[in-house]
Design a protein around this motif. Structure first.
Motif, PDB file in Angstrom:
ATOM      1  N   ASP A  10       0.922  -1.561  -0.015  1.00 25.27           N
ATOM      2  CA  ASP A  10      -0.257   0.267  -0.016  1.00 25.27           C
ATOM      3  C   ASP A  10       0.970   1.262  -0.274  1.00 25.27           C
ATOM      4  N   PHE A  11       1.185   1.238   0.981  1.00 20.37           N
ATOM      5  CA  PHE A  11       2.443   2.548   1.050  1.00 20.37           C
ATOM      6  C   PHE A  11       3.594   2.855   0.038  1.00 20.37           C
ATOM      7  N   ALA A  12       4.511   1.720  -1.133  1.00 16.09           N
ATOM      8  CA  ALA A  12       5.140   1.760  -2.083  1.00 16.09           C
ATOM      9  C   ALA A  12       3.321   2.349  -2.718  1.00 16.09           C
ATOM     10  N   GLU A  13       2.601   1.852  -3.210  1.00 10.49           N
ATOM     11  CA  GLU A  13       1.475   2.028  -4.661  1.00 10.49           C
ATOM     12  C   GLU A  13       1.588   3.408  -4.556  1.00 10.49           C
ATOM     13  N   TYR A  14       1.167   3.912  -2.882  1.00  8.86           N
ATOM     14  CA  TYR A  14       1.169   5.589  -2.735  1.00  8.86           C
ATOM     15  C   TYR A  14       2.015   6.414  -3.077  1.00  8.86           C
ATOM     16  N   PHE A  15       3.812   5.941  -2.399  1.00  7.78           N
ATOM     17  CA  PHE A  15       4.562   6.686  -3.228  1.00  7.78           C
ATOM     18  C   PHE A  15       4.515   6.888  -4.892  1.00  7.78           C
ATOM     19  N   ARG A  17       1.805   6.782  -7.180  1.00 10.07           N
ATOM     20  CA  ARG A  17       1.195   7.322  -7.646  1.00 10.07           C
ATOM     21  C   ARG A  17       0.871   8.653  -7.615  1.00 10.07           C
ATOM     22  N   ASN A  18       2.057   8.973  -5.895  1.00  7.28           N
ATOM     23  CA  ASN A  18       2.051  10.487  -5.449  1.00  7.28           C
ATOM     24  C   ASN A  18       3.273  11.065  -5.800  1.00  7.28           C
ATOM     25  N   PHE A  19       4.374  10.649  -5.415  1.00  5.01           N
ATOM     26  CA  PHE A  19       5.961  11.131  -5.526  1.00  5.01           C
ATOM     27  C   PHE A  19       6.651  10.822  -6.611  1.00  5.01           C
ATOM     28  N   TYR A  20       6.721   9.535  -7.735  1.00  7.60           N
ATOM     29  CA  TYR A  20       7.358   9.221  -7.840  1.00  7.60           C
ATOM     30  C   TYR A  20       7.225   9.498  -9.679  1.00  7.60           C
ATOM     31  N   GLN A  21       8.329  10.241 -10.129  1.00  3.99           N
ATOM     32  CA  GLN A  21       8.318  10.842 -11.185  1.00  3.99           C
ATOM     33  C   GLN A  21       9.447  10.014 -12.291  1.00  3.99           C
ATOM     34  N   ASP A  22       8.856   9.775 -13.389  1.00  2.00           N
ATOM     35  CA  ASP A  22       9.436   8.727 -14.047  1.00  2.00           C
ATOM     36  C   ASP A  22      10.152   9.576 -15.138  1.00  2.00           C
ATOM     37  N   ARG A  23      11.572   9.186 -15.668  1.00  2.00           N
ATOM     38  CA  ARG A  23      12.023  10.045 -16.269  1.00  2.00           C
ATOM     39  C   ARG A  23      12.097   9.930 -17.264  1.00  2.00           C
ATOM     40  N   GLY A  24      11.072   9.250 -17.933  1.00  2.00           N
ATOM     41  CA  GLY A  24      10.802   8.096 -19.291  1.00  2.00           C
ATOM     42  C   GLY A  24      11.968   8.322 -20.263  1.00  2.00           C
ATOM     43  N   MET A  25      11.713   9.433 -21.901  1.00  2.00           N
ATOM     44  CA  MET A  25      12.636   9.496 -22.852  1.00  2.00           C
ATOM     45  C   MET A  25      13.851  10.142 -22.421  1.00  2.00           C
TER      46      MET A  25
END
Length: 55
Positions: A10-15, A17-25
């Protein structure tokens, strides 16, 4: 002894969803740039070797 709390799903999903920004390309472009630079250096070395053998 390790006193760190374990991260539950649950905490991992919350993190993520709300804080992690994938650098993508941007991340993949960095890998491409590295591979491309390496290939160019190899090509330049081969051309230099070829031109020296033709002299």
């Amino acid at each position: 002894m390790n006193n760190k709390k374990k991260i539950n799903d649950d905490f991992a999903e919350y993190f993520f969803r709300n804080f992690y920004q994938d650098r993508g390309m941007r991340k993949w472009q960095g890998f491409f740039l590295s591979d491309h630079t390496q290939a160019l250096k190899k090509l330049l070395a081969e051309e230099k070797k070829q031109s020296q053998s033709n002299d």
